[in-house]
Design a protein around this motif. Structure first.
Motif, PDB file in Angstrom:
ATOM      1  N   ILE A  10       0.871  -1.176   0.000  1.00  0.00           N
ATOM      2  CA  ILE A  10       0.000   0.000   0.000  1.00  0.00           C
ATOM      3  C   ILE A  10       0.907   1.225   0.000  1.00  0.00           C
ATOM      4  O   ILE A  10       1.891   1.261   0.733  1.00  0.00           O
ATOM      5  CB  ILE A  10      -0.912   0.005   1.241  1.00  0.00           C
ATOM      6  N   THR A  11       0.585   2.207  -0.811  1.00  0.00           N
ATOM      7  CA  THR A  11       1.403   3.419  -0.864  1.00  0.00           C
ATOM      8  C   THR A  11       0.749   4.590  -0.131  1.00  0.00           C
ATOM      9  O   THR A  11       1.342   5.650  -0.044  1.00  0.00           O
ATOM     10  CB  THR A  11       1.704   3.831  -2.317  1.00  0.00           C
ATOM     11  N   ASN A  12      -0.445   4.395   0.393  1.00  0.00           N
ATOM     12  CA  ASN A  12      -1.162   5.442   1.110  1.00  0.00           C
ATOM     13  C   ASN A  12      -1.043   5.196   2.617  1.00  0.00           C
ATOM     14  O   ASN A  12      -1.550   4.194   3.127  1.00  0.00           O
ATOM     15  CB  ASN A  12      -2.626   5.445   0.676  1.00  0.00           C
ATOM     16  N   LYS A  13      -0.389   6.105   3.321  1.00  0.00           N
ATOM     17  CA  LYS A  13      -0.150   5.921   4.754  1.00  0.00           C
ATOM     18  C   LYS A  13      -1.449   5.862   5.547  1.00  0.00           C
ATOM     19  O   LYS A  13      -1.574   5.078   6.487  1.00  0.00           O
ATOM     20  CB  LYS A  13       0.740   7.037   5.298  1.00  0.00           C
ATOM     21  N   PHE A  14      -2.432   6.686   5.188  1.00  0.00           N
ATOM     22  CA  PHE A  14      -3.699   6.689   5.916  1.00  0.00           C
ATOM     23  C   PHE A  14      -4.418   5.347   5.773  1.00  0.00           C
ATOM     24  O   PHE A  14      -4.975   4.829   6.739  1.00  0.00           O
ATOM     25  CB  PHE A  14      -4.603   7.829   5.454  1.00  0.00           C
ATOM     26  N   LEU A  15      -4.394   4.779   4.585  1.00  0.00           N
ATOM     27  CA  LEU A  15      -4.995   3.462   4.379  1.00  0.00           C
ATOM     28  C   LEU A  15      -4.234   2.409   5.173  1.00  0.00           C
ATOM     29  O   LEU A  15      -4.840   1.532   5.793  1.00  0.00           O
ATOM     30  CB  LEU A  15      -5.019   3.102   2.884  1.00  0.00           C
ATOM     31  N   ALA A  16      -2.926   2.480   5.178  1.00  0.00           N
ATOM     32  CA  ALA A  16      -2.113   1.520   5.935  1.00  0.00           C
ATOM     33  C   ALA A  16      -2.432   1.603   7.424  1.00  0.00           C
ATOM     34  O   ALA A  16      -2.568   0.571   8.096  1.00  0.00           O
ATOM     35  CB  ALA A  16      -0.634   1.771   5.687  1.00  0.00           C
ATOM     36  N   TYR A  21      -5.080  -0.718  12.156  1.00  0.00           N
ATOM     37  CA  TYR A  21      -5.992  -0.585  13.292  1.00  0.00           C
ATOM     38  C   TYR A  21      -7.101  -1.637  13.245  1.00  0.00           C
ATOM     39  O   TYR A  21      -7.377  -2.314  14.237  1.00  0.00           O
ATOM     40  CB  TYR A  21      -6.593   0.823  13.309  1.00  0.00           C
ATOM     41  N   LEU A  22      -7.731  -1.784  12.103  1.00  0.00           N
ATOM     42  CA  LEU A  22      -8.847  -2.724  11.984  1.00  0.00           C
ATOM     43  C   LEU A  22      -8.409  -4.184  12.100  1.00  0.00           C
ATOM     44  O   LEU A  22      -9.122  -5.008  12.661  1.00  0.00           O
ATOM     45  CB  LEU A  22      -9.588  -2.500  10.666  1.00  0.00           C
ATOM     46  N   LEU A  23      -7.245  -4.491  11.570  1.00  0.00           N
ATOM     47  CA  LEU A  23      -6.735  -5.862  11.635  1.00  0.00           C
ATOM     48  C   LEU A  23      -6.020  -6.159  12.947  1.00  0.00           C
ATOM     49  O   LEU A  23      -5.779  -7.320  13.259  1.00  0.00           O
ATOM     50  CB  LEU A  23      -5.755  -6.105  10.479  1.00  0.00           C
ATOM     51  N   GLN A  24      -5.653  -5.094  13.661  1.00  0.00           N
ATOM     52  CA  GLN A  24      -4.826  -5.246  14.861  1.00  0.00           C
ATOM     53  C   GLN A  24      -3.511  -5.939  14.523  1.00  0.00           C
ATOM     54  O   GLN A  24      -3.044  -6.833  15.231  1.00  0.00           O
ATOM     55  CB  GLN A  24      -5.587  -6.000  15.961  1.00  0.00           C
ATOM     56  N   GLU A  25      -2.943  -5.535  13.391  1.00  0.00           N
ATOM     57  CA  GLU A  25      -1.665  -6.068  12.916  1.00  0.00           C
ATOM     58  C   GLU A  25      -0.775  -4.904  12.515  1.00  0.00           C
ATOM     59  O   GLU A  25      -1.250  -3.895  12.014  1.00  0.00           O
ATOM     60  CB  GLU A  25      -1.866  -6.973  11.698  1.00  0.00           C
ATOM     61  N   LYS A  26       0.504  -5.071  12.723  1.00  0.00           N
ATOM     62  CA  LYS A  26       1.451  -4.044  12.307  1.00  0.00           C
ATOM     63  C   LYS A  26       1.748  -4.185  10.821  1.00  0.00           C
ATOM     64  O   LYS A  26       1.669  -5.281  10.262  1.00  0.00           O
ATOM     65  CB  LYS A  26       2.751  -4.169  13.095  1.00  0.00           C
ATOM     66  N   TYR A  27       2.091  -3.066  10.207  1.00  0.00           N
ATOM     67  CA  TYR A  27       2.542  -3.093   8.824  1.00  0.00           C
ATOM     68  C   TYR A  27       4.044  -2.866   8.800  1.00  0.00           C
ATOM     69  O   TYR A  27       4.619  -2.375   9.767  1.00  0.00           O
ATOM     70  CB  TYR A  27       1.829  -2.046   7.960  1.00  0.00           C
ATOM     71  N   TYR A  28       4.656  -3.246   7.710  1.00  0.00           N
ATOM     72  CA  TYR A  28       6.081  -3.000   7.516  1.00  0.00           C
ATOM     73  C   TYR A  28       6.230  -1.811   6.583  1.00  0.00           C
ATOM     74  O   TYR A  28       5.584  -1.752   5.540  1.00  0.00           O
ATOM     75  CB  TYR A  28       6.765  -4.237   6.925  1.00  0.00           C
ATOM     76  N   GLN A  29       7.047  -0.869   6.963  1.00  0.00           N
ATOM     77  CA  GLN A  29       7.276   0.342   6.176  1.00  0.00           C
ATOM     78  C   GLN A  29       8.686   0.285   5.602  1.00  0.00           C
ATOM     79  O   GLN A  29       9.636  -0.006   6.314  1.00  0.00           O
ATOM     80  CB  GLN A  29       7.137   1.566   7.063  1.00  0.00           C
ATOM     81  N   VAL A  52     -11.096  -7.129   4.931  1.00  0.00           N
ATOM     82  CA  VAL A  52     -11.090  -5.799   5.539  1.00  0.00           C
ATOM     83  C   VAL A  52     -10.796  -4.729   4.484  1.00  0.00           C
ATOM     84  O   VAL A  52     -11.427  -3.673   4.480  1.00  0.00           O
ATOM     85  CB  VAL A  52     -10.085  -5.740   6.710  1.00  0.00           C
ATOM     86  N   LEU A  53      -9.874  -4.994   3.582  1.00  0.00           N
ATOM     87  CA  LEU A  53      -9.564  -4.037   2.514  1.00  0.00           C
ATOM     88  C   LEU A  53     -10.798  -3.768   1.660  1.00  0.00           C
ATOM     89  O   LEU A  53     -11.101  -2.613   1.327  1.00  0.00           O
ATOM     90  CB  LEU A  53      -8.421  -4.558   1.647  1.00  0.00           C
ATOM     91  N   THR A  54     -11.537  -4.790   1.323  1.00  0.00           N
ATOM     92  CA  THR A  54     -12.767  -4.633   0.541  1.00  0.00           C
ATOM     93  C   THR A  54     -13.783  -3.783   1.294  1.00  0.00           C
ATOM     94  O   THR A  54     -14.402  -2.881   0.715  1.00  0.00           O
ATOM     95  CB  THR A  54     -13.367  -6.011   0.188  1.00  0.00           C
ATOM     96  N   LEU A  55     -13.941  -4.038   2.590  1.00  0.00           N
ATOM     97  CA  LEU A  55     -14.876  -3.245   3.399  1.00  0.00           C
ATOM     98  C   LEU A  55     -14.469  -1.776   3.444  1.00  0.00           C
ATOM     99  O   LEU A  55     -15.309  -0.893   3.275  1.00  0.00           O
ATOM    100  CB  LEU A  55     -14.946  -3.809   4.822  1.00  0.00           C
ATOM    101  N   VAL A  56     -13.202  -1.514   3.649  1.00  0.00           N
ATOM    102  CA  VAL A  56     -12.712  -0.134   3.713  1.00  0.00           C
ATOM    103  C   VAL A  56     -12.918   0.564   2.365  1.00  0.00           C
ATOM    104  O   VAL A  56     -13.378   1.709   2.313  1.00  0.00           O
ATOM    105  CB  VAL A  56     -11.227  -0.103   4.135  1.00  0.00           C
ATOM    106  N   GLN A  57     -12.602  -0.115   1.280  1.00  0.00           N
ATOM    107  CA  GLN A  57     -12.781   0.487  -0.041  1.00  0.00           C
ATOM    108  C   GLN A  57     -14.249   0.752  -0.337  1.00  0.00           C
ATOM    109  O   GLN A  57     -14.592   1.785  -0.920  1.00  0.00           O
ATOM    110  CB  GLN A  57     -12.162  -0.403  -1.115  1.00  0.00           C
ATOM    111  N   ASN A  58     -15.129  -0.163   0.064  1.00  0.00           N
ATOM    112  CA  ASN A  58     -16.571   0.039  -0.145  1.00  0.00           C
ATOM    113  C   ASN A  58     -17.077   1.247   0.632  1.00  0.00           C
ATOM    114  O   ASN A  58     -17.848   2.055   0.108  1.00  0.00           O
ATOM    115  CB  ASN A  58     -17.355  -1.210   0.239  1.00  0.00           C
TER     116      ASN A  58
END
Length: 69
Positions: A10-16, A21-29, A52-58
């Protein structure tokens, strides 16, 4: 956004941050040669992540008109 086998970039920090937050998982930057002007955020590409990505995009698409006003 870009799908790359085991990980999803993902290239969008806000989406990441939202996904994290929703997944309760850390991302790698990290920096990526194809995106020299910005950071890339990476998640494990799992069924839960895709759901979760589909829900957020919807939700974003449903509110697109409201956000532009």
């Amino acid at each position: 956004m870009e799908n790359n086998k085991e990980y999803y970039f993902i290239t969008n920090k806000f989406l990441a941050m939202t996904m994290s937050y929703l997944l309760q998982e850390k991302y790698y930057q990290f920096e990526h040669k194809d995106y020299a002007d910005r950071k890339v955020y990476s998640f494990k590409d799992t069924a839960k992540f895709r759901e979760v990505l589909t829900l957020v995009q919807n939700i974003k698409n449903e509110n697109k008109d409201t956000l532009q006003s």
